[in-house]
Design an enzyme around this catalytic site. Sequence first.
Site, PDB file in Angstrom:
ATOM      1  N   GLY A 212       0.794  -1.214   0.000  1.00  0.00           N
ATOM      2  CA  GLY A 212       0.000   0.000   0.000  1.00  0.00           C
ATOM      3  C   GLY A 212       0.826   1.263   0.000  1.00  0.00           C
ATOM      4  CG  ASP A 242      -2.562  -0.274 -13.933  1.00  0.00           C
ATOM      5  OD1 ASP A 242      -2.411  -1.475 -13.617  1.00  0.00           O
ATOM      6  OD2 ASP A 242      -3.671   0.259 -14.087  1.00  0.00           O
TER       7      ASP A 242
END
Length: 311
Positions: A212, A242
């Site tokens: 995270g 991404d």
Amino acid sequence: MAALVPEPVGPLVAAAGLRVAVAGAESNVAMYLADHGIPVRWVSALGDDPFGRRVLAEVAAPGVDVGGVRVDPTRPTGLLVKDPGEVATRVHYYRRGSAASALGPGLLAGAAVRDAALLHLTGITAALSPSCRALVEEALRGPLPVSFDVNYRPALWTDGSAPDLLHALADRADLVFVGLDEAQALWGDRIGTPGDVRSLLPGPRLLVVKDGAHAATVFGGAVAHTVPALHTEVVEPVGAGDAFAAGFLTGLRRGEPLPRALRLAHLTAGAALRVPGDHGPLPPADRIASLLAASEEEWRQLGPPARPEAG
């Protein structure tokens, strides 16, 4: 695919308007690679419709080669709608029967793929249809090295096959990206650390585990490197994974040491976190160079606040 994004950012149910944008894991990666100056080609299929033409133009704009994209005269372009909430963003998919869902292993024999140095795929593609799943499985048989982002999206896996299938695909790839949280969602609470993920996925030459907003760890053989994330004011998080993958792949392509490749991944992810869509502008080149050259202590000072002590 095309994306509809509430503007201003907020819950879909109260949105005053929707902005048309471009989304899709592999296309996002391609666009950020192009932003970094890496030669990249996006190979997919779009419908012969306004959304398809919009997607093609926007993906090509940063310099992505779209010559391998097929226009399907009978199937539509996929669509997603973002629904940002206080804790997370929910995504609604409208892609059943889309042009991209009809892709299959035959794509790998085309000239647009054969001369690539690396093929990047995701678990999203494997979820779209049996033919797309066969495409991913065939790609993992070689001869091209494969980068695979697990990219688990529960809404696309309604048959319960995701844990076993995504594990099998990931463990056969050369390079794998996976979030610690999605590894836990897929493979259970026994996974508590990045090292646990490595024990579960010993096959990839390189394994990147993202924790995270805290840090990311790359395993290469017996060596592991952990680099803290940068503190970033988040506008909307979808697409950051991404961007992270594109930054790391850019570092590898440039021959950077693995810790610097992780730094570049964090910097690129920040570009996506700061905008409501999936694709945002990179920091200036001199800022990137300065941060890549910073000492570990200087980098750490730019990171997120320390986690509170348990208990």
